[in-house]
Design an enzyme around this catalytic site. Sequence first.
Site, short mmCIF file in Angstrom:
data_model
loop_
_atom_site.label_atom_id
_atom_site.label_comp_id
_atom_site.label_asym_id
_atom_site.label_seq_id
_atom_site.Cartn_x
_atom_site.Cartn_y
_atom_site.Cartn_z
N ASP A 320 0.84 -1.19 0.00
CA ASP A 320 0.00 0.00 0.00
C ASP A 320 0.88 1.25 0.00
O ASP A 320 1.92 1.29 0.66
CB ASP A 320 -0.90 -0.02 1.23
CG ASP A 320 -1.85 1.16 1.28
OD1 ASP A 320 -2.67 1.28 0.34
OD2 ASP A 320 -1.78 1.94 2.24
N GLU A 367 1.03 -0.63 -5.15
CA GLU A 367 -0.07 0.33 -5.26
C GLU A 367 0.56 1.70 -5.53
O GLU A 367 1.01 2.39 -4.62
CB GLU A 367 -0.89 0.33 -3.97
CG GLU A 367 -2.16 1.18 -4.04
CD GLU A 367 -1.93 2.62 -3.62
OE1 GLU A 367 -1.90 3.50 -4.51
OE2 GLU A 367 -1.77 2.86 -2.42
N ASP A 420 -11.19 2.06 -2.13
CA ASP A 420 -11.24 3.50 -1.87
C ASP A 420 -12.10 4.27 -2.87
O ASP A 420 -12.19 5.50 -2.79
CB ASP A 420 -9.83 4.10 -1.90
CG ASP A 420 -9.04 3.80 -0.63
OD1 ASP A 420 -9.67 3.63 0.43
OD2 ASP A 420 -7.80 3.74 -0.71
#
Length: 521
Positions: A320, A367, A420
């Site tokens: 992430d 990511e 998200d």
Amino acid sequence: MFSIKPYFKILCMNFQRSSGILLHPTSLPSKFGIGDLGATAYQFIEFLARSGQKLWQVLPLGPTGYGNSPYMSYSAIAGNPYLISPDLLQHQHLLKESDWEDLPEFSLDAVDFDAVIPYKRQLLEIAFDRFQKVYESQEEQHHHELYLLQEKFKKFCESEAAWLEDYVLFMALLEADPTVTWNHWEPAIAKREPEALQQKREELADRIAFHRFVQFIFFDQWLRLKQYANDRQIKIIGDIPIYVSHHSADVWANPENFALEPETYAVGMMAGVPPDYFSATGQLWGNPVYNWEYLQETDFAWWIDRFRFLNRYVDIIRIDHFRGFESFWQVPKGEETAINGEWKLAPGAELFNKIKEVLGELPILAEDLGIITPEVEQLRDDFAFPGMRVLMFAFGGGSDNFHLPHNYVRNSVVYTGTHDNDTAVGWWQRASKYEKNLFYRYIVGFAAGEPINWVMLRLAMASVSVIAIAPLQDVLGLDNSARMNTPATATGNWGWRYSEPNLLTQELSDRLLDITQLYSR
């Protein structure tokens, strides 16, 4: 010191062309008000297998704190107790069906965390009490099984002691005073003075034992589920958040790894991102940024332990906020938004080289969304980590948009959307006239008459990206009432669930299998 180039370059990828579904276990159906690692998780794996999917992506699995965010955990390694299946504990004779005869009528569509957490905690306490009393059990037919479970528990505690002992003491201390962050505990405990810690271990021995038990049960259930998936040629994509919560066992046990105030142990420099697509004032996460200089001096031992552990419990690691390993946005304490921050270099290449040296080549996805510079792209490409493409970002610009499928490279992962974002249906309902016009021009003749979510799925499946992922919400065709998270909002997130296992119909499976096979996934 931050410009070290990797001494290796992977010339070909370790990933096969495939596809999968993003679904956090909390979103599974369950009569206990929150998804867990029990029967519906196994049924979901069966759905993946029937549908030709090879990947199940989950969010971080740690114990959640404020806001119930998987990205704000009490530990970078421990498992979330509320994902434990009471039904599986019943099969191990640690719970009885009568233990939940007062089961509330929980919502089928969303997790009511305030109601679920104390109820499931009560069941875990009952299971722990039975586990402790195994040698007093009058149920002789169960005694041997419980004895074997205790032996397995002892081995778990021994093998995991390096992280487990700090975590269970932290949680026992937290229980004793849940409204106070660790840096406001009595000074001897906050500073981890050995005599004071030993005294607390003796005082809180029973609560410490409870938390050891809970972690043992979590990882026992998780590993059995993972093996079930692997036996059906399905790999688990796990998630490693770049930052950890300040109020966590990791920061308390390793304060030197983080940018803290030296006297008070308060957060000195906060993590976040500058103003972007999601927020005009940026995102101020509040986590402490890293003391990278100290981490370098230790050969990144803490980071290597994180990767080593997660690599045992998942098959592929998604990093992430990957861009934070090249440079990160730090905001001084006292700021209320992320606007007044600055970029600071991070030693990402040095870290990933050390991981390669110690752990070998790990299957890693990056990511790489947000403000991505050539330096971030270079770091990603030097290590051949597949980056991300998101289809619902593709139609707001011109034909050179990074997220349009004709601009993809093979070494990438395409998503219809992420946890998200809006769902595909929700995005379409809110899309501008410009976006819709470009979308129609782009897909004309490609999937005429299909619902928007299936057009997005088809675009992802047909793309050159080696991996295609869709949230289950997009497979089911749900609108934004099923959205998982809205960045920059602290509450009201992470609760979505699909209500019934029978929503995963054979017709849905057949349709997904058809486009999966059509595009050689």
